[in-house]
Write a protein that holds these residues in place. Structure first.
Motif, PDB file in Angstrom:
ATOM      1  N   LEU A  78       0.852  -1.176   0.065  1.00  0.00           N
ATOM      2  CA  LEU A  78       0.042  -0.174   0.103  1.00  0.00           C
ATOM      3  C   LEU A  78       0.803   1.313  -0.295  1.00  0.00           C
ATOM      4  N   LYS A  79       1.827   1.186   0.945  1.00  0.00           N
ATOM      5  CA  LYS A  79       2.606   2.431   1.111  1.00  0.00           C
ATOM      6  C   LYS A  79       3.552   2.867  -0.223  1.00  0.00           C
ATOM      7  N   ASP A  80       3.972   1.704  -0.670  1.00  0.00           N
ATOM      8  CA  ASP A  80       4.615   1.920  -2.078  1.00  0.00           C
ATOM      9  C   ASP A  80       3.921   2.126  -3.259  1.00  0.00           C
ATOM     10  N   ILE A  81       2.846   1.811  -3.453  1.00  0.00           N
ATOM     11  CA  ILE A  81       1.729   2.367  -4.377  1.00  0.00           C
ATOM     12  C   ILE A  81       1.432   3.620  -4.259  1.00  0.00           C
ATOM     13  N   GLU A  82       1.172   4.029  -3.026  1.00  0.00           N
ATOM     14  CA  GLU A  82       0.919   5.444  -2.801  1.00  0.00           C
ATOM     15  C   GLU A  82       1.982   6.489  -2.976  1.00  0.00           C
ATOM     16  N   GLN A  95      -5.938   8.107  -1.762  1.00  0.00           N
ATOM     17  CA  GLN A  95      -6.084   7.870  -0.228  1.00  0.00           C
ATOM     18  C   GLN A  95      -5.937   6.528   0.081  1.00  0.00           C
ATOM     19  N   ASN A  96      -5.343   6.195   1.289  1.00  0.00           N
ATOM     20  CA  ASN A  96      -5.084   4.922   1.579  1.00  0.00           C
ATOM     21  C   ASN A  96      -5.862   4.420   2.640  1.00  0.00           C
ATOM     22  N   ILE A 100      -7.363  -0.801   0.597  1.00  0.00           N
ATOM     23  CA  ILE A 100      -7.170  -0.614  -0.821  1.00  0.00           C
ATOM     24  C   ILE A 100      -6.702   1.142  -0.945  1.00  0.00           C
ATOM     25  N   ILE A 101      -6.327   1.490  -2.187  1.00  0.00           N
ATOM     26  CA  ILE A 101      -5.981   2.808  -2.391  1.00  0.00           C
ATOM     27  C   ILE A 101      -7.091   3.381  -3.267  1.00  0.00           C
ATOM     28  N   ARG A 102      -7.662   4.627  -2.806  1.00  0.00           N
ATOM     29  CA  ARG A 102      -8.894   5.289  -3.933  1.00  0.00           C
ATOM     30  C   ARG A 102      -8.290   6.294  -4.076  1.00  0.00           C
TER      31      ARG A 102
END
Length: 187
Positions: A78-82, A95-96, A100-102
């Protein structure tokens, strides 16, 4: 028309078709106000030290026209994608939620729409240059065939056919651009 000239025309026609396909693929990345998974295509995420395309580490979908959801295969991503989304400077704020990330795709301003049209025109110009380069290669092939025994008239006819093909594909680029421009400017 000799078999050599037919083969030459077909070879270069295929290359020009690839240039059009590449343009269409690039233009899908230019957003037109609606959310789409293609907006994140080409986005690289740091996956245990290796840059990896986002679609190989997560599921990307659009539940509605204004939202993109990214469901990573591993929650640790999650953090790496964000971080990758922010670093790509796509104009989105992820938005984590912990699951999911939205991404809420903001409506386009008039200024941003004009920037996107400009970007689309740049992509179409690259496609036109590519098509003209293919024509140049075709004309060089015609000269080689002429040196190899093709009559001068056949070589000139091949060059004319190559120019006609080029004009047809340049027109196709303009049509693709016009459609994308209309899509971008439609509110």
């Amino acid at each position: 028309m000799t078999p050599e000239t037919k083969a030459c025309i077909e070879k270069h026609k295929t290359q020009m078709e690839h240039a059009i396909q590449h343009l269409e693929k690039e233009l899908t990345k230019v957003r037109a106000g609606k959310a789409s998974p293609q907006m994140l295509q080409g986005l690289m995420v740091d996956y245990y030290g290796t840059p990896t395309p986002i679609d190989q580490v997560a599921s990307v979908n659009t539940p509605d026209p204004k939202t993109i959801n990214i469901q990573p295969w591993e929650k640790t991503m999650l953090k790496d994608i964000e971080k990758a989304i922010l670093a790509a400077n796509l104009g989105f704020t992820p938005q984590n939620t912990g699951e999911i990330i939205r991404i809420n795709v903001p409506p386009l301003t008039e200024e941003r729409r004009k920037e996107l049209v400009k970007k689309a025109k740049e992509e179409s110009e690259k496609a036109k240059i590519s098509i003209r380069n293919i024509r140049r290669d075709g004309n060089e092939d015609a000269k080689k065939l002429e040196k190899g025994g093709l009559s001068e008239d056949e070589a000139k006819h091949l060059e004319k056919d190559m120019q006609d093909l080029t004009n047809k594909f340049i027109e196709k680029v303009d049509q693709v651009l016009a459609a994308k421009e209309k899509d971008i400017l439609t509110i």
